[in-house]
Design an enzyme around this catalytic site. Structure first.
Site, PDB file in Angstrom:
ATOM      1  N   LYS A  92       0.820  -1.216   0.000  1.00  0.00           N
ATOM      2  CA  LYS A  92       0.000   0.000   0.000  1.00  0.00           C
ATOM      3  C   LYS A  92       0.854   1.268   0.000  1.00  0.00           C
ATOM      4  O   LYS A  92       0.371   2.346  -0.340  1.00  0.00           O
ATOM      5  CB  LYS A  92      -0.960  -0.023   1.172  1.00  0.00           C
ATOM      6  CG  LYS A  92      -2.012  -1.118   0.972  1.00  0.00           C
ATOM      7  CD  LYS A  92      -3.056  -1.165   2.053  1.00  0.00           C
ATOM      8  CE  LYS A  92      -4.162  -2.135   1.686  1.00  0.00           C
ATOM      9  NZ  LYS A  92      -3.709  -3.553   1.636  1.00  0.00           N
TER      10      LYS A  92
HETATM   11  C1  LIG Z   1      -4.285  -4.607   0.760  1.00  0.00           C
HETATM   12  C2  LIG Z   1      -3.464  -5.836   0.572  1.00  0.00           C
HETATM   13  C3  LIG Z   1      -3.775  -6.804  -0.403  1.00  0.00           C
HETATM   14  C4  LIG Z   1      -5.017  -6.723  -1.275  1.00  0.00           C
HETATM   15  O1  LIG Z   1      -4.977  -5.707  -2.217  1.00  0.00           O
HETATM   16  P1  LIG Z   1      -6.347  -5.176  -2.897  1.00  0.00           P
HETATM   17  O2  LIG Z   1      -5.938  -4.020  -3.712  1.00  0.00           O
HETATM   18  O3  LIG Z   1      -7.214  -4.765  -1.725  1.00  0.00           O
HETATM   19  O4  LIG Z   1      -6.922  -6.286  -3.656  1.00  0.00           O
HETATM   20  C5  LIG Z   1      -2.927  -7.895  -0.544  1.00  0.00           C
HETATM   21  N1  LIG Z   1      -1.843  -8.050   0.234  1.00  0.00           N
HETATM   22  C6  LIG Z   1      -1.514  -7.148   1.187  1.00  0.00           C
HETATM   23  C7  LIG Z   1      -0.317  -7.382   2.038  1.00  0.00           C
HETATM   24  C8  LIG Z   1      -2.290  -6.002   1.387  1.00  0.00           C
HETATM   25  O5  LIG Z   1      -1.948  -5.121   2.341  1.00  0.00           O
END
Ligand SMILES: *Cc1c(COP(=O)(O)O)cnc(C)c1O
Length: 496
Positions: free
Chosen positions: A110
């Site tokens: 993120k």
């Molecule tokens: C948020 C997240 C995801 C999922 O991503 P999306 O965009 O919500 O599908 C997968 N792995 C990790 C470690 C995350 O923090």
């Protein structure tokens, strides 16, 4: 007016307005009417560095900004913030390529988007002539809050309040948040679970909007949630980065297809991959990897979305989700039919179920494949990848690795597969240690040290020494006090 609501073509916005508002007024998501109108020469970006690529891609997707403006925003967002020179490096593991998205300031993928969002938000504020300070409210189950705080830390014109469930996050996540620096940041535990915190934030938004509680106070609320187009767009970049890396290494010729396998929760990451494909990148299939909460696996197989099912707390908690918000954008862009999307989302809200028409399902099948992997499979994948290839992956990445192997076995005509890795193994040390066949002793910080001594892989700087860092945020409140808390903070000039 480049953007509109996915549920109503008459609700239009510029890209800057869409970023500032987050969600359309009817509850729809902001989308371009179609991606066909995007002016973008995909081959020309392959020779660029990552910041150059980001500038081109983001200007194409967010036409409120000139290329020169975007270049400055990208530079501010990323310079010196990631631990590797290449923001999102690729490594080869067995027959696959792993795209590492976790080299940012909080060791979660993120960071890629949440480093960029504050820049886009403050630039949008200027474009739209808004003088108010932006107060970001976020409820978090752990990862998003920390990445958002790091992104907004000391960004002029912004403040951020993060709410997390008291006792509902891991010791490492709590320490990451409670020790966060920055004079525009506030972290508060809420007595209750994550849903209480999330519902509380939604209620604060509603109360403030309906009651005009912050009118004339020089502050307006906004959200760093993943439905904001300003969070989606920066994620398109690393699909191009990965492809360009393989071209530069001589593993692909320009025009050869690749497949991507994406550990999926809210459908933002994989949707960015679909944007990359629509903008020209030669992508065969996008493989949607889920954990035991496999609502998307069923949906992509059958076209029937059904959230009425048990919710599992798994070893890959960032994918524990039953309503994947960003799927709405895909349904809109594939069908071009806002009335259909409005109807389906209405049914989802009323009954928890919807069924897409046959022609839409055919389009989904042309671009996507799907699979899932439960906790037992996740831990065994971590062990296998470590023993066979000496690569240590986190639980989310392990889900994707396992599903990628299922995909290749079921589709002999597959292209080279690039697996997206979304978190450092040190964010989930206990499950990782179990995966490599060792028992955990002591608290989470001890377990991190144990993983390090077993594998020799260095602990990322932001996670090591956490235990010793000064705790700056100690507030704990009842959930019915969230509105008071926000109103007090909103009008308080200096927080520290
Ligand atoms: C948020 C997240 C995801 C999922 O991503 P999306 O965009 O919500 O599908 C997968 N792995 C990790 C470690 C995350 O923090």
């Amino acid at each position: 007016m480049d953007y509109q609501s996915t549920r109503d073509p008459s609700l239009r916005a510029t890209a800057a307005e869409a970023i500032l508002n987050g969600l359309a007024p009817d509850g729809g998501l902001y989308s371009m009417p179609s991606l066909n109108g995007i002016v973008f020469d995909w081959k020309s970006v392959l020779g660029m560095d990552t910041q150059g690529m980001a500038t081109e891609i983001l200007t194409a997707l967010l036409p409120s900004f000139t290329k020169e403006e975007m270049r400055g925003l990208v530079k501010n967002a990323y310079t010196g913030k990631f631990e590797t020179e290449d923001l999102t490096p690729t490594v080869h593991v067995g027959g696959d390529t792993i795209l590492e998205l976790f080299r940012g300031p909080t060791s979660a993928f993120k960071d890629v988007a949440l480093s960029m969002l504050p820049q886009l938000m403050t630039a949008s504020r200027k474009k739209c002539g808004v003088d108010d300070e932006i107060l970001i409210l976020t409820a978090t189950s752990g990862d998003t809050g920390k990445a958002a705080m790091e992104g907004f830390c000391d960004v002029p014109g912004t403040k951020i309040i993060v709410f997390y469930p008291d006792g509902g996050v891991s010791a490492v996540q709590k320490a990451q948040m409670a020790t966060q620096a920055g004079n525009n940041i506030c972290v508060c535990a809420v007595r209750g679970n994550f849903d209480d915190a999330q519902t509380g934030v939604k209620n604060v938004f509603a109360a403030v909007t309906e009651g005009g509680l912050l009118d004339g106070k020089g502050v307006r609320l906004s959200s760093a949630n993943s439905i904001n187009i300003g969070r989606l767009a920066p994620q398109v970049v690393y699909y191009y980065r990965a492809y360009a890396n393989l071209v530069n290494e001589g593993k692909l010729s320009v025009g050869d297809k690749v497949d991507f396998c994406v550990p999926t929760g809210n459908f933002g990451d994989i949707l960015a991959g679909w944007f990359a494909k629509e903008m020209g990148l030669p992508v065969g299939r996008l493989v949607c990897a889920s954990n035991a909460n496999n609502v998307l696996t069923d949906f992509l197989e059958t076209g029937r979305y059904d959230k009425n099912r048990p919710f599992y707390k798994t070893a890959s908690p960032s994918m524990d989700i039953l309503v994947s918000s960003n799927l709405e954008r895909l349904l809109f862009l594939l069908s071009g039919d806002a009335a259909l999307v409005k109807r389906l989302m209405g049914e989802l809200k009323e009954t928890g179920v919807y069924q897409v028409p046959e022609d839409l399902l055919d389009k989904l099948h042309a671009d996507f494949w799907q699979g899932f992997c439960d906790d037992t499979g996740t831990k065994s994948a971590i062990g296998k990848v470590w023993r066979e290839y000496g690569y240590l992956c986190d639980t989310h990445t392990a889900v994707a690795w396992d599903v990628a192997q299922q995909y290749k076995a079921a589709n002999p005509d597959h292209n080279p597969v690039i697996i997206l890795s979304t978190a450092s193994p040190y964010k989930f040390p206990a499950a990782v240690l179990e995966g490599i066949g060792r028992g955990a002793k002591g608290d989470e910080f001890d377990v991190m040290e144990q993983v390090r001594s077993e594998t020799g892989i260095p602990i990322p700087k932001n996670l090591s020494g956490l235990r010793e860092r000064e705790v700056r945020h100690k507030d704990v409140i009842d959930r019915d006090k969230m509105l008071d808390y926000v109103l007090t903070k909103a009008t308080q000039k200096d927080w520290f």
